[in-house]
Write a protein that holds these residues in place. Structure first.
Motif, PDB file in Angstrom:
ATOM      1  N   SER A  80       0.831  -1.215   0.000  1.00  0.00           N
ATOM      2  CA  SER A  80       0.000   0.000   0.000  1.00  0.00           C
ATOM      3  C   SER A  80       0.860   1.258   0.000  1.00  0.00           C
ATOM      4  O   SER A  80       0.572   2.226  -0.716  1.00  0.00           O
ATOM      5  CB  SER A  80      -0.923  -0.008   1.225  1.00  0.00           C
ATOM      6  OG  SER A  80      -1.782  -1.132   1.211  1.00  0.00           O
ATOM      7  N   ALA A  81       1.926   1.248   0.793  1.00  0.00           N
ATOM      8  CA  ALA A  81       2.794   2.419   0.878  1.00  0.00           C
ATOM      9  C   ALA A  81       3.499   2.688  -0.445  1.00  0.00           C
ATOM     10  O   ALA A  81       3.601   3.844  -0.884  1.00  0.00           O
ATOM     11  CB  ALA A  81       3.814   2.222   1.994  1.00  0.00           C
ATOM     12  N   VAL A  82       3.985   1.640  -1.097  1.00  0.00           N
ATOM     13  CA  VAL A  82       4.699   1.831  -2.372  1.00  0.00           C
ATOM     14  C   VAL A  82       3.741   2.324  -3.449  1.00  0.00           C
ATOM     15  O   VAL A  82       4.076   3.223  -4.228  1.00  0.00           O
ATOM     16  CB  VAL A  82       5.394   0.535  -2.806  1.00  0.00           C
ATOM     17  CG1 VAL A  82       6.017   0.713  -4.193  1.00  0.00           C
ATOM     18  CG2 VAL A  82       6.472   0.148  -1.803  1.00  0.00           C
ATOM     19  N   VAL A  83       2.548   1.760  -3.504  1.00  0.00           N
ATOM     20  CA  VAL A  83       1.575   2.209  -4.511  1.00  0.00           C
ATOM     21  C   VAL A  83       1.207   3.677  -4.275  1.00  0.00           C
ATOM     22  O   VAL A  83       1.121   4.471  -5.230  1.00  0.00           O
ATOM     23  CB  VAL A  83       0.311   1.319  -4.458  1.00  0.00           C
ATOM     24  CG1 VAL A  83      -0.785   1.899  -5.352  1.00  0.00           C
ATOM     25  CG2 VAL A  83       0.644  -0.099  -4.909  1.00  0.00           C
ATOM     26  N   ALA A  84       1.023   4.047  -3.024  1.00  0.00           N
ATOM     27  CA  ALA A  84       0.582   5.419  -2.719  1.00  0.00           C
ATOM     28  C   ALA A  84       1.697   6.448  -2.847  1.00  0.00           C
ATOM     29  O   ALA A  84       1.483   7.554  -3.354  1.00  0.00           O
ATOM     30  CB  ALA A  84      -0.015   5.463  -1.310  1.00  0.00           C
ATOM     31  N   TYR A  85       2.901   6.102  -2.392  1.00  0.00           N
ATOM     32  CA  TYR A  85       3.965   7.102  -2.274  1.00  0.00           C
ATOM     33  C   TYR A  85       5.213   6.799  -3.110  1.00  0.00           C
ATOM     34  O   TYR A  85       6.082   7.658  -3.250  1.00  0.00           O
ATOM     35  CB  TYR A  85       4.392   7.253  -0.803  1.00  0.00           C
ATOM     36  CG  TYR A  85       3.250   7.585   0.119  1.00  0.00           C
ATOM     37  CD1 TYR A  85       2.640   8.832   0.070  1.00  0.00           C
ATOM     38  CD2 TYR A  85       2.773   6.639   1.022  1.00  0.00           C
ATOM     39  CE1 TYR A  85       1.586   9.150   0.919  1.00  0.00           C
ATOM     40  CE2 TYR A  85       1.715   6.930   1.877  1.00  0.00           C
ATOM     41  CZ  TYR A  85       1.121   8.189   1.818  1.00  0.00           C
ATOM     42  OH  TYR A  85       0.076   8.480   2.643  1.00  0.00           O
ATOM     43  N   GLY A  86       5.315   5.588  -3.649  1.00  0.00           N
ATOM     44  CA  GLY A  86       6.530   5.203  -4.348  1.00  0.00           C
ATOM     45  C   GLY A  86       6.920   6.108  -5.502  1.00  0.00           C
ATOM     46  O   GLY A  86       8.053   6.612  -5.545  1.00  0.00           O
ATOM     47  N   PRO A  87       6.027   6.365  -6.473  1.00  0.00           N
ATOM     48  CA  PRO A  87       6.426   7.208  -7.615  1.00  0.00           C
ATOM     49  C   PRO A  87       6.840   8.614  -7.213  1.00  0.00           C
ATOM     50  O   PRO A  87       7.820   9.154  -7.749  1.00  0.00           O
ATOM     51  CB  PRO A  87       5.155   7.214  -8.477  1.00  0.00           C
ATOM     52  CG  PRO A  87       4.454   5.945  -8.130  1.00  0.00           C
ATOM     53  CD  PRO A  87       4.699   5.755  -6.674  1.00  0.00           C
ATOM     54  N   SER A  88       6.131   9.239  -6.275  1.00  0.00           N
ATOM     55  CA  SER A  88       6.477  10.609  -5.889  1.00  0.00           C
ATOM     56  C   SER A  88       7.800  10.644  -5.126  1.00  0.00           C
ATOM     57  O   SER A  88       8.620  11.551  -5.332  1.00  0.00           O
ATOM     58  CB  SER A  88       5.354  11.227  -5.042  1.00  0.00           C
ATOM     59  OG  SER A  88       5.106  10.439  -3.889  1.00  0.00           O
ATOM     60  N   LEU A  89       8.028   9.678  -4.249  1.00  0.00           N
ATOM     61  CA  LEU A  89       9.305   9.636  -3.531  1.00  0.00           C
ATOM     62  C   LEU A  89      10.458   9.360  -4.482  1.00  0.00           C
ATOM     63  O   LEU A  89      11.539   9.952  -4.347  1.00  0.00           O
ATOM     64  CB  LEU A  89       9.264   8.556  -2.455  1.00  0.00           C
ATOM     65  CG  LEU A  89       8.620   8.923  -1.124  1.00  0.00           C
ATOM     66  CD1 LEU A  89       8.576   7.717  -0.205  1.00  0.00           C
ATOM     67  CD2 LEU A  89       9.372  10.069  -0.461  1.00  0.00           C
ATOM     68  N   ALA A  90      10.249   8.476  -5.441  1.00  0.00           N
ATOM     69  CA  ALA A  90      11.307   8.168  -6.408  1.00  0.00           C
ATOM     70  C   ALA A  90      11.692   9.403  -7.208  1.00  0.00           C
ATOM     71  O   ALA A  90      12.852   9.561  -7.606  1.00  0.00           O
ATOM     72  CB  ALA A  90      10.851   7.052  -7.341  1.00  0.00           C
ATOM     73  N   ALA A  91      10.735  10.277  -7.483  1.00  0.00           N
ATOM     74  CA  ALA A  91      11.022  11.498  -8.239  1.00  0.00           C
ATOM     75  C   ALA A  91      11.671  12.575  -7.370  1.00  0.00           C
ATOM     76  O   ALA A  91      12.410  13.420  -7.881  1.00  0.00           O
ATOM     77  CB  ALA A  91       9.731  12.039  -8.844  1.00  0.00           C
TER      78      ALA A  91
END
Length: 459
Positions: A80-91
């Motif tokens: 759940s955390a990766v789906v919600a926040y993964g792309p924005s944190l990676a950027a």
């Protein structure tokens, strides 16, 4: 030092954001799902009628066993955390913290999936079964003597023959666990923890290689998909998870060398690890295909080659000096392979069912990403020569080519969900071509969670 991200998406991603692109992606995923369904239905019928597949839940090694475990809440939370926040944190994260975060997330994801089966069944006992490496630790009290006599125990009719996984690999795989035992970290629990901890570092290695050979934005877009890979189901806990890390770092160091980053040290280190891969698994020699792609993409490909060659010779020289003949052992392995399940399992089924296994390892997002990467590779002449998209596509396609060669060889009939992990993880950067990453990440997570909770896998 962090590079500035572009304000617009890459041409490869922007071109695919149309409804037509999404429809083609979903159609490709649907076709892959049908391939998996066919492998399940046809494989079940073949196994029930003839028993020749030698797997309980084709095309995977495992048993249908819906269950939950102590890792279930953690796995749901990580996904759940990766789906919600993964792309924005990676950027947003700077580069080095991103590498550490991606590894940390992959570590948490892999551990939680392994613990769905519980500590004993999911981790501590995986590498202690009758086919596994830890069964023969006590036979390596004298390592040089064991290496000199290694080939004499490969065949099934040989006296005191090796268990399947020991016989099926060069002795470097077994020695890994022997040396772990010698350092005081003996037993299945430590072996499982080592495999998971080392195996998940492959995520950081692949990101480094994509950044050096393509560009940072592509690596950043791939990061959440690597961290949340469905293949983590088998990284925890099979020795092939460790092999995945070794090959990934061999390629990453080669990428650093051919792009001018301390070419002497990184080139030598890459060669050393490539040499080691030959003594972990015979099939990993196919990573020469990926290595060739890295050389092709390098800007300074000639300078590090002497250092790569020097490093590559070290491990074979040591094993040969200690009395192990790689070629003789491989010749005997081929005979052993056909003495056992490999001689019974039908090539006509596994040559395509292996690909269904790969779909389950890499997930629907990678399937869609590969469609886009293939399109980029086909239209490479219309893109700038130094564009990141074709460079990423070439890297991914080289891993796919190596995997297909392994498939056609007939030496990987079944069990490819673990055997092909080193190749499968290099397909995941294709997800960088996808727009709308959160939906695709959710699909990846759901697949892994379903697999781990519905099937008790063999590893």
């Amino acid at each position: 030092m962090k590079r500035d991200l572009p304000r617009t998406a890459s041409p490869a991603v922007s071109a695919g954001t149309s409804r037509g692109g999404l429809v083609r992606d979903l159609s490709t995923v649907a076709a892959a799902a049908l391939l998996v369904l066919a492998a399940v239905l046809i494989g079940t019928r073949i196994q029930d009628r003839y028993g020749t597949l030698r797997v309980a839940w084709p095309p995977l090694v495992g048993d249908w066993m819906p269950h939950t475990g102590p890792g279930t809440p953690a796995a749901l939370a990580v996904a759940s955390a990766v789906v919600a926040y993964g792309p924005s944190l990676a950027a947003r994260l700077s580069w080095r913290p991103l590498l550490c975060t991606a590894w940390g997330v992959s570590l948490a994801w892999t551990w939680s999936l392994a613990l769905v089966d519980g500590w004993s069944r999911g981790v501590a006992e995986r590498l202690t079964t009758r086919h596994e490496y830890l069964q023969v630790i006590d036979r390596f009290q004298d390592i040089p003597a064991a290496l000199r006599g290694f080939a004499g125990h490969i065949l099934i009719d040989a006296p005191d023959n090796w268990p399947a996984h020991v016989a099926g690999h060069p002795p470097g795989a077994t020695l890994t666990f022997v040396l772990l035992d010698r350092t005081g970290l003996g037993g299945g629990g430590w072996a499982g923890a080592f495999v998971i901890t080392a195996g998940t570092t492959a995520v950081a290695a692949i990101l480094i290689a994509v950044r050096r050979l393509a560009d940072e934005p592509f690596a950043r877009r791939a990061a959440p998909f690597l961290a949340l890979a469905p293949g983590a189901v088998w990284v925890g806990t099979s020795a092939d998870g460790f092999f995945t890390a070794v090959t990934a770092w061999a390629v990453a160091l080669l990428a650093l060398a051919v792009t001018g980053h301390r070419p002497a040290w990184t080139g030598f280190g890459s060669g050393l690890l490539f040499g080691l891969t030959m003594y972990l698994s015979y099939g990993l020699t196919l990573f020469a295909v990926v290595g060739a792609a890295v050389l092709l993409l390098g800007t300074r490909r000639l300078r590090p080659l002497p250092y790569v060659a020097a490093g590559f010779l070290v491990v074979p020289a040591v094993f040969t000096a200690l009395g192990f003949d790689w070629w003789e052992a491989y010749r005997l392995l081929v005979t052993r392979y056909y003495q056992g399940a490999g001689g019974v399992r039908p090539y006509g089924y596994w040559v395509w069912a292996n690909l269904a296994c790969t779909v389950l390892v890499v997930g629907p997002a990678t399937v869609a990403g590969l469609r886009r990467a293939g399109g980029v590779a086909a239209g490479v002449r219309r893109l700038p020569p130094r564009a990141a998209a074709p460079r990423t596509a070439l890297l991914v396609v080289s891993a796919l080519l190596a995997l297909l060669i392994a498939d056609l060889s007939g030496m990987s009939k079944a069990e490819t969900e673990r055997i092909w992990l080193p190749f499968a993880f290099w397909l995941l950067p294709a997800c960088a071509f996808l727009p709308g990453p959160r939906g695709w990440l959710a699909g990846q997570a759901v697949l892994a969670l379903l697999l781990n909770h519905l099937v008790l896998t063999g590893w």
